[in-house]
Scaffold this active site. Structure first.
Site, PDB file in Angstrom:
ATOM      1  N   MET E   1       0.620  -1.171   0.099  1.00  0.00           N
ATOM      2  CA  MET E   1      -0.029   0.012   0.099  1.00  0.00           C
ATOM      3  C   MET E   1       0.753   1.152  -0.003  1.00  0.00           C
ATOM      4  O   MET E   1       0.792   2.114  -0.816  1.00  0.00           O
ATOM      5  CB  MET E   1      -1.004  -0.040   1.241  1.00  0.00           C
ATOM      6  N   PRO E   2       1.859   1.283   0.830  1.00  0.00           N
ATOM      7  CA  PRO E   2       2.486   2.541   1.064  1.00  0.00           C
ATOM      8  C   PRO E   2       3.218   2.920  -0.482  1.00  0.00           C
ATOM      9  O   PRO E   2       3.943   1.974  -0.854  1.00  0.00           O
ATOM     10  CB  PRO E   2       3.251   2.824   2.099  1.00  0.00           C
ATOM     11  N   ILE E   3       2.985   4.142  -1.201  1.00  0.00           N
ATOM     12  CA  ILE E   3       3.697   4.445  -2.161  1.00  0.00           C
ATOM     13  C   ILE E   3       4.777   5.401  -1.759  1.00  0.00           C
ATOM     14  O   ILE E   3       4.476   6.650  -1.167  1.00  0.00           O
ATOM     15  CB  ILE E   3       2.833   5.043  -3.263  1.00  0.00           C
ATOM     16  N   ASP E  40       5.974   0.387  -2.563  1.00  0.00           N
ATOM     17  CA  ASP E  40       6.675   0.730  -3.880  1.00  0.00           C
ATOM     18  C   ASP E  40       7.343   1.934  -3.310  1.00  0.00           C
ATOM     19  O   ASP E  40       7.061   2.728  -2.695  1.00  0.00           O
ATOM     20  CB  ASP E  40       5.450   0.838  -4.659  1.00  0.00           C
TER      21      ASP E  40
END
Lengths: 61, 61, 61, 61, 61, 61
Positions: E1-3, E40
């Site tokens: 989830m975290p980008i 990512d």
């Protein structure tokens, strides 16, 4: 064409954004040689606990 | 792999976002030849007083 | 109004971008109920050594 | 604090960016009431085949 | 989830990006309590003439 | 110089952001060889109905 995105800490007034939009659109059009009609400016306000510099959140400073 | 970020004025419904996510993921996967599983879409809603075009905030139009 | 930003690994062709721009603009206008004239799409191509997932650069996979 | 990101089609000169950085930093500091030292401006140049409006790439217009 | 998106001046090596991706993915997963598989990281290298602070391009400093 | 932007689903605590800012600033400074003073980290929290992967909003999963 130019899209200008401004990240800034919460707390600026609408008057400040209005003046910024007015002045920066005019300067962008003049310097980049485009019509002011194609200049978009988007403000993203950030909470003090969502921004850190030097490893510390602004809300902790 | 593709990350798709959508900035739009506030006021769209969750149904619209749901349909957009569904359709655009499918089209992205088809056209860019990737699995739909790797397509991320993130919506950023912007207040009308945080977006200007042609030097004027949308809230002033 | 909507600005759509697409980050993707380098290597897509102009034909793919052209089709993506055409299809996604049409779908965005239909779903978000705006004119296609106000839909901007910007592609940002990323090198494989500039993107990691699961802690590894794509160029190392 | 403010971070200003400018996406624009390729082709502007360094002189234009220099003037933009100078003028917009000064105006940002004045209007937003911050020191010019904390104003960052980042330009992202975009190729004409990486930007579409109204569903068509600029390189096709 | 975290980008995680990293804008930085050009000139870092692939080894530095590899180590950054490895370490920051691990720390992000640990602190934000998610799987490293969903982290990512995208690097955006910026030329010195495309970044200004305090009103001056880095290439002029 | 490096600007690190973190998009993540809403729900992380300030403690998590504080630790992330602290640890990642230190690692960024060490790996990218810059002063921690020039590392900015900005968190963008995203609602579950504003993020989709695999064509579905997180709020629908």
């Amino acid at each position: 064409m130019p899209i200008i995105r401004v990240e800034l800490l919460k707390g600026r007034t609408i008057e400040q954004k209005r003046e910024f939009a007015d002045v920066v659109t005019r300067e962008a059009a003049r310097i980049l040689r485009c019509s002011p009609e194609v200049v978009d400016i988007v403000f993203h306000e950030v909470e003090r606990h969502d921004w850190s510099s030097n490893g510390r959140l602004y809300s902790d400073k």
